[in-house]
Design an enzyme around this catalytic site. Structure first.
Site, mmCIF file in Angstrom:
data_model
loop_
_atom_site.group_PDB
_atom_site.id
_atom_site.type_symbol
_atom_site.label_atom_id
_atom_site.label_comp_id
_atom_site.label_asym_id
_atom_site.label_seq_id
_atom_site.Cartn_x
_atom_site.Cartn_y
_atom_site.Cartn_z
ATOM 1 N N HIS A 116 35.493 44.926 39.645
ATOM 2 C CA HIS A 116 36.187 43.809 38.281
ATOM 3 C C HIS A 116 37.069 43.260 38.617
ATOM 4 C CE1 HIS A 116 38.798 46.523 36.259
ATOM 5 N NE2 HIS A 116 38.182 47.334 36.658
ATOM 6 N N GLU A 147 33.560 53.772 36.529
ATOM 7 C CA GLU A 147 34.670 54.414 36.871
ATOM 8 C C GLU A 147 34.920 55.906 36.954
ATOM 9 O OE1 GLU A 147 36.271 54.665 39.321
ATOM 10 O OE2 GLU A 147 37.702 53.174 39.296
#
Length: 219
Positions: A11, A88
């Site tokens: 990202h 994550e």
């Protein structure tokens, strides 16, 4: 199961990234640099035909995915499939805490006061175990917790009956997840002492249950 080409993009930069804070299941917005970086990655992938796209259900991943897909000129995919499987690592009590301070708390009792020391002496997987031990609530994911969840994400992709051999699939991922993937599947070929860059591209090949690394951390 189809043999797939997985385009894994970290990202764009977030505020927690520049503040050096742990950002697992917590979230912060993309910075302007993060938005611009995602647009640069999008331009490089504009002519890559994706059969599908996936990302975690965090806004930093979804925003990055949407920027890339909006710039793509050849794909019919206009939005990603989101799932918590792609999040994550969960840092538990230490979510949003200073990275260096947290890894000191986790690693110092084992004689390894920095993340890079834990990684070089033990492994990235062991860093997860140390953090769960240090978490006063023991909610942080250890290595087994983490891979049970991530593997469900890969199964989600593999079990997509609409995908066929040779299809390209976009996946927006996270820094520690990319390091973890390289440790598990990279066969020791890649330098993991430096974190993958925001907006970088890593290519994987999914062939049944086999995962092969094609390239890592391409800017």
């Amino acid at each position: 199961m189809a043999k797939l080409n997985l385009y894994v993009v970290r990202h764009g930069q977030t505020y927690f990234n520049i503040f050096n804070k742990l950002q697992g299941w917590s979230n912060s917005p993309l910075t302007q640099k993060g938005i611009d970086g995602a647009k640069e990655t999008a331009a490089k992938l504009a002519d890559t035909k994706f059969a599908d796209a996936y990302c975690s259900d965090t806004t930093r991943a979804m925003d990055t995915a949407n920027i890339i897909l909006a710039a793509n000129t050849v794909s019919a995919v206009d939005h990603p499939t989101t799932s918590p499987f792609f999040r994550e690592e969960f840092y538990g009590y230490y979510e949003g805490n200073d990275m260096n301070q947290t890894w000191y708390v986790a690693g110092a009792p084992h004689g390894v006061p920095m993340f890079k020391d834990i990684q070089s002496t033990y492994s990235i997987g062991k860093a997860k175990d140390f953090l769960k031990e240090a978490d006063p609530f023991h909610l942080a994911e250890n290595n087994d917790d983490y891979w049970k969840r991530i593997d469900q994400g890969f199964e989600l992709i593999r079990n997509n009956s609409q995908l066929k051999d040779g299809d390209n699939v976009l996946l927006i991922s996270h820094g520690n997840t990319l390091l973890s993937l390289m440790e598990r599947y990279g066969e020791g070929k890649y330098d993991l002492s430096t974190r993958p860059a925001n907006g970088s591209l890593t290519k994987l090949e999914l062939d049944g249950n086999r995962v092969k690394v094609i390239s890592y951390n391409q800017k």
